[in-house]
Design an enzyme around this catalytic site. Structure first.
Site, mmCIF file in Angstrom:
data_model
loop_
_atom_site.group_PDB
_atom_site.id
_atom_site.type_symbol
_atom_site.label_atom_id
_atom_site.label_comp_id
_atom_site.label_asym_id
_atom_site.label_seq_id
_atom_site.Cartn_x
_atom_site.Cartn_y
_atom_site.Cartn_z
ATOM 1 N N LEU A 88 77.285 -15.465 -27.950
ATOM 2 C CA LEU A 88 77.125 -16.621 -28.838
ATOM 3 C C LEU A 88 78.500 -17.019 -29.370
ATOM 4 O O LEU A 88 79.232 -16.197 -29.914
ATOM 5 C CB LEU A 88 76.201 -16.286 -30.020
ATOM 6 C CG LEU A 88 76.106 -17.362 -31.110
ATOM 7 C CD1 LEU A 88 75.424 -18.623 -30.597
ATOM 8 C CD2 LEU A 88 75.369 -16.838 -32.349
ATOM 9 N N HIS A 117 74.153 -20.974 -53.024
ATOM 10 C CA HIS A 117 75.061 -20.681 -51.909
ATOM 11 C C HIS A 117 74.829 -19.256 -51.392
ATOM 12 O O HIS A 117 74.911 -19.001 -50.196
ATOM 13 C CB HIS A 117 76.520 -20.857 -52.343
ATOM 14 C CG HIS A 117 76.845 -22.275 -52.728
ATOM 15 N ND1 HIS A 117 76.463 -23.353 -51.955
ATOM 16 C CD2 HIS A 117 77.505 -22.807 -53.800
ATOM 17 C CE1 HIS A 117 76.878 -24.476 -52.530
ATOM 18 N NE2 HIS A 117 77.499 -24.174 -53.656
ATOM 19 N N ASP A 174 72.745 -28.246 -45.770
ATOM 20 C CA ASP A 174 72.786 -28.933 -47.062
ATOM 21 C C ASP A 174 71.609 -28.525 -47.942
ATOM 22 O O ASP A 174 70.555 -28.149 -47.443
ATOM 23 C CB ASP A 174 72.777 -30.448 -46.810
ATOM 24 C CG ASP A 174 73.233 -31.238 -48.028
ATOM 25 O OD1 ASP A 174 73.863 -30.652 -48.934
ATOM 26 O OD2 ASP A 174 72.948 -32.451 -48.077
HETATM 27 C C1 IPE Z 1 77.933 -31.885 -46.159
HETATM 28 O O1 IPE Z 1 77.196 -31.720 -47.326
HETATM 29 C C2 IPE Z 1 78.967 -30.790 -46.058
HETATM 30 C C3 IPE Z 1 78.436 -29.461 -45.806
HETATM 31 C C4 IPE Z 1 77.193 -29.166 -45.542
HETATM 32 C C5 IPE Z 1 79.407 -28.408 -45.813
HETATM 33 P P1 IPE Z 1 77.596 -32.472 -48.667
HETATM 34 O O2 IPE Z 1 76.575 -32.116 -49.675
HETATM 35 O O3 IPE Z 1 78.999 -32.216 -49.015
HETATM 36 O O4 IPE Z 1 77.469 -34.013 -48.220
HETATM 37 P P2 IPE Z 1 77.093 -35.289 -49.057
HETATM 38 O O5 IPE Z 1 77.973 -35.296 -50.272
HETATM 39 O O6 IPE Z 1 75.650 -35.171 -49.398
HETATM 40 O O7 IPE Z 1 77.352 -36.430 -48.122
HETATM 41 C C1 IPE Z 2 75.474 -27.363 -49.033
HETATM 42 O O1 IPE Z 2 74.762 -27.407 -50.209
HETATM 43 C C2 IPE Z 2 76.635 -26.398 -49.096
HETATM 44 C C3 IPE Z 2 77.950 -27.051 -49.217
HETATM 45 C C4 IPE Z 2 78.188 -28.330 -49.104
HETATM 46 C C5 IPE Z 2 79.089 -26.181 -49.488
HETATM 47 P P1 IPE Z 2 75.191 -28.327 -51.417
HETATM 48 O O2 IPE Z 2 76.087 -27.545 -52.312
HETATM 49 O O3 IPE Z 2 75.757 -29.621 -50.933
HETATM 50 O O4 IPE Z 2 73.789 -28.569 -52.103
HETATM 51 P P2 IPE Z 2 73.223 -29.910 -52.727
HETATM 52 O O5 IPE Z 2 73.388 -30.989 -51.712
HETATM 53 O O6 IPE Z 2 74.016 -30.168 -53.971
HETATM 54 O O7 IPE Z 2 71.784 -29.624 -53.001
HETATM 55 MG MG MG Z 3 74.940 -31.434 -50.487
#
Ligand code: IPE
Ligand code: IPE
Ligand code: MG
Length: 231
Positions: free
Chosen positions: A123, A29, A12
């Site tokens: 792995l 990303h 995240d």
């Molecule tokens: C969880 O992150 C999903 C992934 C890392 C793919 P999100 O950013 O979607 O989760 P929330 O919205 O903070 O709970």
């Molecule tokens: C995690 O990073 C990747 C995915 C959920 C696809 P985020 O896109 O959720 O990044 P934040 O949480 O908005 O910083």
């Molecule tokens: Mg996120």
């Protein structure tokens, strides 16, 4: 020292990493993919047997079309670019999640990569894509109900072991260590059944900043934990 055999990561913070730099989210990303490559290599080096990465949740379909498209494009190039690394290091790739929602091209790429790497066992790399744990559990319940209806299994026979056979993660042990980056204290619909007794490690670092030394720190912290499993 205790080394985890299975590490699961909620990757995240890509968006926040980009925002800090006044960049578009997709650049976060992109940097996140570099962390994925780094962490896969680190797991090979540290002899971790199973790595499960949360890349895209069922809820992430709610994001803008542009972001979703960008994410899947990055994932496609990741599979194209890393196939060499998988072959050279014996990495077996498995995608877990609802494939029905993925577009045909990416689905094909996934199937090809899974087939090509099916014989490897250094792995086990599981990538959770269009994954939701509640949906996974419901899917298992539906399949089991059909088996019961056909008389192939009796309701009293269904135990934890049999139930786990109907989850996307069948054949994998439960995660020993669950890592979440970016400081959020929640599981966001990830592996609800499988993390019953996982050790949890949360770091405030954003995913694109999470690299081998950070993984090493998490593994060391895990090594100091006393796992009691309720006993
Ligand atoms: C969880 O992150 C999903 C992934 C890392 C793919 P999100 O950013 O979607 O989760 P929330 O919205 O903070 O709970
Ligand atoms: C995690 O990073 C990747 C995915 C959920 C696809 P985020 O896109 O959720 O990044 P934040 O949480 O908005 O910083
Ligand atoms: Mg996120």
């Amino acid at each position: 020292m205790n080394v985890p055999s299975h590490i699961a990561i909620i990757m995240d913070g890509n968006g926040r990493w980009a925002r800090r730099r006044a960049l578009p989210r997709i650049m976060g990303h992109k940097a996140g993919i570099d962390s994925v490559k780094n962490i896969v290599k680190a797991c090979i080096k540290f002899k971790i047997e199973h790595l499960t990465l949360y890349a895209f949740s069922t809820e992430n379909w709610l994001r803008s079309r542009k972001e979703v498209k960008g994410l899947f494009r990055l994932l496609g190039s990741f599979l194209d670019n890393e196939i060499r690394l998988f072959h050279d290091n014996g990495v077996r790739l498995r995608i877990i999640g609802d494939r029905g929602r993925l577009d045909a091209m990416i689905r094909q790429k996934i199937e090809d990569t899974e087939k090509e790497t099916a014989g490897y066992e250094t792995l086990n790399l599981n990538i959770a894509l269009s994954y939701g744990s509640r949906q996974e559990i419901l899917n298992a319940v539906r399949q089991l109900s059909r088996e019961v209806k056909k008389g192939r299994i009796r309701p009293d026979e269904i135990d934890e072991k049999i139930f786990a056979e109907y989850l996307y993660t069948k054949g994998s042990p439960d995660p020993d260590l669950l890592i979440r980056t970016s400081g959020e204290m929640r599981v966001s619909n990830f592996l609800l059944w499988q993390i019953s007794y996982s050790e949890i490690y949360v770091t405030s670092k954003f995913w694109p900043d999470f690299r081998e030394p950070d993984l090493k720190k998490a593994i060391e912290e895990y090594g100091k934990r006393e796992r009691r499993f309720g006993g």
